[in-house]
Design a protein around this motif. Structure first.
Motif, short mmCIF file in Angstrom:
data_model
loop_
_atom_site.label_atom_id
_atom_site.label_comp_id
_atom_site.label_asym_id
_atom_site.label_seq_id
_atom_site.Cartn_x
_atom_site.Cartn_y
_atom_site.Cartn_z
N GLY A 65 -16.62 77.42 52.97
CA GLY A 65 -15.76 77.93 54.02
C GLY A 65 -15.22 79.32 53.73
N SER A 66 -14.33 79.76 54.60
CA SER A 66 -13.66 81.04 54.46
C SER A 66 -12.22 80.90 54.89
CB SER A 66 -14.37 82.11 55.30
OG SER A 66 -14.37 81.74 56.68
N VAL A 67 -11.38 81.82 54.42
CA VAL A 67 -9.94 81.72 54.63
C VAL A 67 -9.39 83.06 55.10
CG1 VAL A 67 -7.71 81.38 53.48
CG2 VAL A 67 -9.65 79.91 52.91
N LYS A 68 -8.45 83.00 56.04
CA LYS A 68 -7.70 84.17 56.46
C LYS A 68 -6.24 83.94 56.10
CE LYS A 68 -7.96 88.13 58.87
NZ LYS A 68 -8.91 89.21 58.55
N LEU A 69 -5.65 84.87 55.34
CA LEU A 69 -4.27 84.74 54.90
C LEU A 69 -3.33 85.47 55.85
CD1 LEU A 69 -4.89 85.43 51.12
CD2 LEU A 69 -4.71 83.20 52.24
N ASN A 70 -2.05 85.13 55.80
CA ASN A 70 -1.07 85.76 56.67
C ASN A 70 -0.91 87.25 56.39
OD1 ASN A 70 -0.26 83.55 58.30
ND2 ASN A 70 0.91 82.72 56.58
N ALA A 71 -1.13 87.64 55.14
CA ALA A 71 -0.98 89.04 54.76
C ALA A 71 -1.83 89.30 53.53
CB ALA A 71 0.49 89.36 54.47
N PRO A 72 -2.23 90.56 53.30
CA PRO A 72 -3.00 90.87 52.09
C PRO A 72 -2.19 90.55 50.84
CG PRO A 72 -3.10 92.68 53.67
CD PRO A 72 -2.05 91.73 54.17
N VAL A 73 -2.88 90.00 49.85
CA VAL A 73 -2.24 89.67 48.58
C VAL A 73 -3.16 90.11 47.45
CG1 VAL A 73 -0.90 87.73 49.45
CG2 VAL A 73 -3.22 87.35 48.59
N THR A 74 -2.60 90.27 46.27
CA THR A 74 -3.39 90.66 45.12
C THR A 74 -4.22 89.49 44.64
OG1 THR A 74 -1.69 92.24 44.47
CG2 THR A 74 -3.30 91.60 42.79
N GLN A 75 -5.53 89.68 44.54
CA GLN A 75 -6.44 88.64 44.11
C GLN A 75 -6.90 88.93 42.69
OE1 GLN A 75 -6.84 86.05 45.83
NE2 GLN A 75 -6.12 86.64 47.86
N PHE A 76 -7.83 88.14 42.21
CA PHE A 76 -8.40 88.35 40.89
C PHE A 76 -9.02 89.75 40.80
CE2 PHE A 76 -8.67 83.77 41.67
CZ PHE A 76 -7.90 83.32 40.60
#
Length: 243
Positions: A61-72
């Protein structure tokens, strides 16, 4: 968009980690803060059994977050793709299978929407509050049809508390969780609960009453499944866009 390689998911769709197997049996949550978005380390919810997932199987699957966040790696993104997921309704968390021994979750407060591929079909789930801002409802809903009349299926846990009587040794010691759901129709920014049936359907789609009657008759539609309801609403929405 962060790729599947970032999470090292690999070929693990059919295999559950030991932690996940325990979670299936006990309803454990995963909430030890790890990076601001993902969590690990199951939290014990003792004496809770039943159904916690919309689908207990893992799906790409894929995900859309409420706002950009720092990932790995330090990058910022509001999206993840090519990951392996399933949604825990009881804990209101999207579980992510990072590898066969590592299950993480994205908490509902971060989630805007997600999609899961199931037998070649994409199922789309959206935060109920993003569709109905003033609602008291929580969690995610599946978008079955979009248009003039948007049909969604909202999932919720139905909880039965223990009723064990130690004096007689009868009753249930565990809290039992069962998956429950309701349909809602959204139109012009307003929503109403929808009880699937021919009478309520025709009342809702009165401006296309004759067309809907013919469609139901020709397709022998019984309105007893998500797919049939989706098809009827898709038919109505397509016809409603025609001048």
């Amino acid at each position: 968009m962060i790729s599947a390689l970032t999470l090292s998911v690999g070929a693990v769709n059919a295999q559950l980690s030991e932690g996940t197997k325990v979670g299936v049996a006990t309803g454990k949550g995963l909430n030890a803060d790890r990076s601001g978005v993902f969590w690990t380390s199951p939290t014990e919810s003792s004496n809770v059994v039943g159904d916690f997932y919309i689908d207990s199987l893992w799906h790409e699957g894929s995900v859309k977050l409420n706002a950009p966040v720092t990932q790995f790696g330090g990058l910022e993104s509001d999206s993840l793709s090519g990951i392996t997921i399933r949604y825990n309704v009881l804990n209101d968390e999207l579980e992510v299978l990072a590898n066969k021994n590592d299950v993480r979750v994205i908490k509902a407060s971060y989630l805007k929407s997600f999609e899961a591929k199931n037998n070649g079909n994409a199922q789309r789930f959206v935060s109920i509050k993003s569709l109905i801002p003033n609602t008291d409802l929580k969690g995610m809903c599946e978008v079955l049809s979009s248009g003039k009349l948007t049909l969604v299926k909202h999932y919720k846990p139905k909880i039965t508390k223990p009723n064990y009587n130690p004096g007689f040794g009868t009753g249930q010691k565990n809290t039992i969780v069962r998956l429950d759901s309701d349909y809602y129709v959204i139109s012009n920014g307003k929503s109403e609960k929808f009880n699937a049936g021919k009478k309520s359907l025709l009342a809702l789609m009165g401006d296309k009453g004759k067309e809907i009657e013919s469609y139901l008759k020709e397709n022998k539609a019984t309105l007893k499944s998500d797919l049939v309801l989706k098809n009827v609403f898709d038919f109505y929405n397509r016809n409603s866009t025609v001048n």
